[in-house]
Scaffold this motif. Sequence first.
Motif: not given
Length: 602
Positions: A577-581, A440-441, A567-571
């Motif tokens: 929903g996916q990482c770079n890979h 996520a990060h 979590l708030r940053d993900m929103e």
Amino acid sequence: MSTVLKLMSIQQLPPQLINQIAAGEVIERPASAVKELVENSLDAGATQVVVEIEEGGSRLIRVSDNGSGINKSDLDLALSRHATSKIGSLHDLESVLSFGFRGEALPSMSSVSRLTLTSRQANENAAWCVKADGTEAELDPVPVAHPVGTSVELRELFYNTPARRKFLKTDKTEFGHIETVVKRMALSRFDVGFSLKHNQRQVMDLKPALTNEQKDHRVGLLCGDGFVHESIDVDVINGDLALQGWVGLPTYSRSQADMQFFYVNGRLIRDKLINHAVRLAYQDVLFHGRHPVYVLYLSIDPTLVDVNAHPAKLEVRFRESKAVHDFVYRRIKQLLTDVRPSDHYTVKTLEPTLTEMPSTYADMQQRPIPMPISEPSSNYNRAEPFSSPNMSSSASAFKMPVTQDSGEAPPMGFAIAHLHNTYILAESESGLVLVDTHAAHERIVYEKMKKQYDAGDMPSQPLLIPEKIQLSDEEMLVFEQHQSMLDGFGLNLSVSGPNTILIRAIPVLLAVEGAEALVRNILTDLAQTGESNSIKEACYEVLGNMACHGSIRANRRLTEIEMNALLRDMEQTDNSGQCNHGRPTWVLLNAKQLDSLFLRGQ
């Protein structure tokens, strides 16, 4: 041993041999014949098409429709080479919208099978039937009973070309190709009903789909219910170009490219240009080796596309190919980017590890799990971005994020634990959310770095004590070739001696620890990227790997405030929903699934 070719004098080939040569290009297998016949039915305005097959098509192919029919006087001409009612001039060919236009299909089929053509128009009292096998000079229509429309029956396909017949596969394989053709045609015309039978057994029975719900139902039947639930609707227009259909979410991908349907003005095509545009749109959201799923319809001025590029009409040429490529790429990319956890978002569920489990739990694992969550916009005004893995653990370093005491429910819920210092467990209105902290990060950092790079403003963080590193000859060569590019990444590197450089600053978004490892990884990535990609694509690839190397690693303990900030940053982050890979960053176990785990309510 040499073979001497004996040449004959030039002579005119007989009509049947001409048609058999043409059949080699047009009718490759039974499925090719079905495709040509169904396309003729659709061009005739049919609203119902019935396909009957026996023994994989080698014994019988019959296609019947309720279209406009063929006039008695035209039946003989319909089986003549290069005779068609769909074009009459070069101008017609340059703007053709019908499926067929060459006038080759029916005579080619009659030359390699026993063909029966029966047709009746609405103003006629009886139908007329002709039979042909490619040897007759004239056809004599006879009256028969038949509803309005046309039926074409092919028996003993390739009976007179045994070499071609030997190349046919098993009945099951050949029928599989026929079923695929009918499925593709059914996806091209929702206003038409399709019926498919094999050896008198009903395989497919599709009613006309006129409403959006009926279209979704048909797509679900042909591509699987999972695709409908895990896809994004596409409906965009830009000048002469319009794109409609469905594109699958990155979490709904396949190991092979067998569910990719692209139509240009209703015609199914296979085009490298289009494939590249779609693949590029999914570039950094798909796991390695996975393929996207989509059903897309491109509408374009017919004068801007050449459909006369291949005998099977599966390839086209666009007059303005770059404009088409960019339109498809940018629109799909934007749709995927705009997906947020608050949308009707389907995510993968955990794989069961029990050797035996209740049937209800097994059923649950086989279905996609929708995640409809309302997203109060007020949450974001009070959420502090999770900007760096080096941030202070004290609450004074942040504005306080939304908490459970506030009575509001953000989409990703509230953190309740950090499992094994790797996964965040959060409670949402829908159930239990599990987040891969590193993945996520990584996505959050990557998206921020892309925006900073595109804006030409990648802020640097000076190191208190510059780090000196010794490079190999290969690494030094890569550094010298890409030094200006490295400056654009927020790195401050300078030569301090033979094969030696100083690291004076790194991007603010990345961790201070491990600066040497970060630089070496970047040089390795640049060496592997090569010059095949565009500069921007290559830079994005390096930025993605930089984000991966510089993001939170596993086993780093996060505080509750840090977890909720993440979590708030993900929103708010694109493609969260996916990482770079392409790996999923989060999954959901809803209340129903949790109840099933413990046999509640059974």
